[in-house]
Write a protein that holds these residues in place. Structure first.
Motif, PDB file in Angstrom:
ATOM      1  N   HIS A 319       2.126 -29.008   6.423  1.00  0.00           N
ATOM      2  CA  HIS A 319       1.176 -29.974   6.115  1.00  0.00           C
ATOM      3  C   HIS A 319      -0.342 -29.566   5.961  1.00  0.00           C
ATOM      4  CE1 HIS A 319      -0.331 -31.374  10.460  1.00  0.00           C
ATOM      5  NE2 HIS A 319      -0.397 -30.064  10.240  1.00  0.00           N
ATOM      6  N   ASP A 323       1.320 -28.021  -2.440  1.00  0.00           N
ATOM      7  CA  ASP A 323       2.510 -27.723  -2.594  1.00  0.00           C
ATOM      8  C   ASP A 323       2.780 -26.353  -3.123  1.00  0.00           C
ATOM      9  OD1 ASP A 323       3.676 -30.071  -1.950  1.00  0.00           O
ATOM     10  OD2 ASP A 323       3.721 -30.972  -3.933  1.00  0.00           O
ATOM     11  N   LEU A 349       5.562 -38.109   9.126  1.00  0.00           N
ATOM     12  CA  LEU A 349       6.428 -38.350   8.097  1.00  0.00           C
ATOM     13  C   LEU A 349       5.964 -39.857   7.452  1.00  0.00           C
ATOM     14  CD1 LEU A 349       9.008 -37.571   6.269  1.00  0.00           C
ATOM     15  CD2 LEU A 349      10.207 -39.020   7.604  1.00  0.00           C
ATOM     16  N   ARG A 379       3.657 -35.180   4.043  1.00  0.00           N
ATOM     17  CA  ARG A 379       4.623 -35.481   2.834  1.00  0.00           C
ATOM     18  C   ARG A 379       5.578 -36.598   3.387  1.00  0.00           C
ATOM     19  NH1 ARG A 379       3.456 -30.094   2.693  1.00  0.00           N
ATOM     20  NH2 ARG A 379       2.794 -29.395   0.835  1.00  0.00           N
ATOM     21  N   TRP A 384       9.043 -34.064   0.281  1.00  0.00           N
ATOM     22  CA  TRP A 384       9.821 -32.837   0.869  1.00  0.00           C
ATOM     23  C   TRP A 384      10.817 -32.766   0.028  1.00  0.00           C
ATOM     24  CZ3 TRP A 384       7.893 -29.898   3.962  1.00  0.00           C
ATOM     25  CH2 TRP A 384       6.913 -30.349   4.932  1.00  0.00           C
ATOM     26  N   PHE A 397      18.318 -30.475   0.354  1.00  0.00           N
ATOM     27  CA  PHE A 397      17.776 -31.424   1.390  1.00  0.00           C
ATOM     28  C   PHE A 397      18.547 -32.231   2.049  1.00  0.00           C
ATOM     29  CE2 PHE A 397      15.187 -35.509   1.765  1.00  0.00           C
ATOM     30  CZ  PHE A 397      14.025 -35.043   2.898  1.00  0.00           C
ATOM     31  N   THR A 400      15.838 -36.714   6.852  1.00  0.00           N
ATOM     32  CA  THR A 400      14.600 -36.750   7.787  1.00  0.00           C
ATOM     33  C   THR A 400      15.264 -37.737   9.086  1.00  0.00           C
ATOM     34  OG1 THR A 400      13.726 -38.562   6.946  1.00  0.00           O
ATOM     35  CG2 THR A 400      12.907 -36.927   6.087  1.00  0.00           C
ATOM     36  N   ILE A 411      12.365 -33.165   9.514  1.00  0.00           N
ATOM     37  CA  ILE A 411      12.801 -32.987   8.231  1.00  0.00           C
ATOM     38  C   ILE A 411      13.673 -31.625   7.810  1.00  0.00           C
ATOM     39  CG2 ILE A 411      11.841 -32.475   5.999  1.00  0.00           C
ATOM     40  CD1 ILE A 411       9.370 -33.559   8.226  1.00  0.00           C
TER      41      ILE A 411
END
Ligand SMILES: C[S@@+](CC[C@H](N)C(=O)[O-])C[C@H]1O[C@@H](n2cnc3c(N)ncnc32)[C@H](O)[C@@H]1O
Length: 442
Positions: A319, A323, A349, A379, A384, A397, A400, A411
């Protein structure tokens, strides 16, 4: 939307539950003299938060649109009176349980009596100090906390002096450096007139650096940040076999790894950080954990040296990076990953869409802080997902999870070698290994 009456009845119901609880414990109802709503059981903590949320909605409706503007527009004065209290250490001169006159307090602190009266009478509206009899200041629970807790003092200091001034320059920074994701092109850089990043700049001043650390520690203590949320919120047991390995990237002094090592039997933890931090972490490591937790100096912008770990873990790291840089950090893991390696991130989150409950505001506050000091962000789940997808097809992915009662969320992504085999970004080191070869052939 609930009517004023419904909101008020809601508040009344919550207040009654909380009062009944304190009474059952032989405690008085919570007041500005004695706070009796700390360490509540989970359901009553939820009740307390609902009370606060409903009160905030009722207040906003009562204030109306102009009042809502004014509350925000004038809140720099709240920071101003608290800064005065902090700067002149006024909380320290007020006795714990009796009043002191404005003139005596001014004399003790070396400040003009009239200034003391004016600034404190403003701070009192925010719940700091009380004027129970005219001309005499006594503590409230909030000002007494400021007197007694070094961590609270550090939190007030770093937020008001190290972060808030930069927030005034964020828009200016955006105009000067459009679309920047650089950590040295921020409102903080303009406020401090520095071309160093936040941490580099603070590191030049021992006291500011210490205060930042003290404030961070204070803000991440208490049940919302209890490490047990991380321990119970993830299936560490599934990996807890001889040879299982977790790399704690940017792991600081290894506090998280130590707690996880104590909660598991076999897992080995490698805490990676910059050289000085690693040296201090090694020095502080309890001897009974020396076989389970080890430290390694490693810059996370360089290729990950620990091959085939089960988990590459990050708490409060990504964080702080836009990006562009977060993607670089994740990319540097790839050559080390085996099929099924996981990236587990433990961070705030924010909700995907606006959640206007007052008790959810802290995540948004932190997001504004990331924008001020780092050109980065807190994010959401879809942020994410996009970030992982932008780095490699291999990253899948997984989703979460926010453990109940936790301010921080998990995450998770896995690395699937099948997705990258034969395409750009495939992993020559990993692809030579027998177990992966088997997976790749399947
Ligand atoms: C906010 S702290 C988080 C520490 C730890 N993960 C925790 O949750 O307690 C960020 C950490 O990242 C480390 N760090 C910063 N830049 C780094 C880099 N390039 N490589 C490795 N560690 C770095 C800092 O030294 C610091 O310990």
């Amino acid at each position: 939307m609930a009517s004023l009456t419904e909101l008020a009845e809601n508040i009344l119901a919550h207040a009654k539950r909380l009062d009944a609880f304190t009474t059952s414990k032989g405690l008085p109802s919570s007041s500005f003299d004695r706070h009796t709503l700390s360490d509540l059981p989970t359901d009553l903590e939820e009740c307390r938060k609902s009370l606060v949320d409903a009160c905030q909605s009722l207040k906003q409706l009562g204030n109306g649109p102009i009042g809502q503007h004014y509350e925000v527009l004038f809140n720099f004065t709240d920071a101003l009176s608290l800064r005065f209290v902090y700067h002149y250490k006024l909380a320290l001169y007020v006795p714990d349980d009796e009043g002191i006159s404005f003139s005596e307090l001014g004399r003790a602190a070396g400040v003009d009596e009239t200034l003391v009266r004016r600034f404190l009478q403003h701070a009192m509206i925010n719940g700091f100090f009380q004027e129970k009899s005219p001309g005499f200041v006594s503590h409230s629970t909030a000002s007494l906390l400021l007197k007694q807790s070094k961590g609270m003092q550090d939190t007030v200091g770093f937020l008001l002096y190290d972060i808030a001034p930069g927030s005034v320059h964020v828009i200016e920074a955006m105009q000067k450096w459009p679309h920047s994701g650089e950590p040295i092109e921020t409102g903080f850089n303009i406020a401090e007139q520095t071309s160093d990043s936040f941490y580099q700049h603070l590191a030049r001043d021992k006291e500011r650096s210490r205060r930042f650390g003290g404030g961070m520690r204070f803000m991440t203590q208490g049940s919302l940040y209890d490490i047990n949320h991380l321990i119970d919120g993830y299936d560490w047991g599934a990996l807890d076999r001889p040879g299982g390995c977790v790399v704690d990237v940017g792991g600081g002094h290894g506090g998280v790894s130590q707690a996880l090592a104590r909660a598991t039997k076999h897992l080995k933890f490698v805490v990676q950080d910059l050289e000085g931090t690693v040296a201090e972490g090694t020095r502080l490591l309890p001897p009974d954990l020396s076989g389970r937790v080890e430290f390694m100096s490693h810059d996370f912008f360089k290729e990950q040296p620990i091959q085939h770990a089960d988990i590459y873990f990050f708490r409060f790291i990504l964080h702080n990076w836009s990006d562009k840089y977060a993607a670089q950090i994740l990319e540097k893991l790839i050559p080390a990953m085996k099929h099924g390696s996981r990236v587990v991130i433990y961070e705030f989150l924010p909700d995907e869409v606006a959640n206007t409950s007052w008790t959810q505001k802290q995540k948004r506050n932190l997001d504004m802080i990331q924008a001020t000091g780092w050109n980065s962000l807190e994010r959401t789940a879809s942020d994410w997902r996009k970030l992982f997808a932008s780095v490699s097809k291999g990253y899948q992915f997984l989703g979460t999870k926010t453990p109940k009662g936790s301010a921080v969320s998990l995450i998770e992504a896995s690395f699937e070698t099948r997705q990258v085999n034969g395409v750009a970004g495939s992993n020559p080191i990993r692809d030579q290994l027998p177990d992966d070869t088997a997976v790749l052939a399947s």
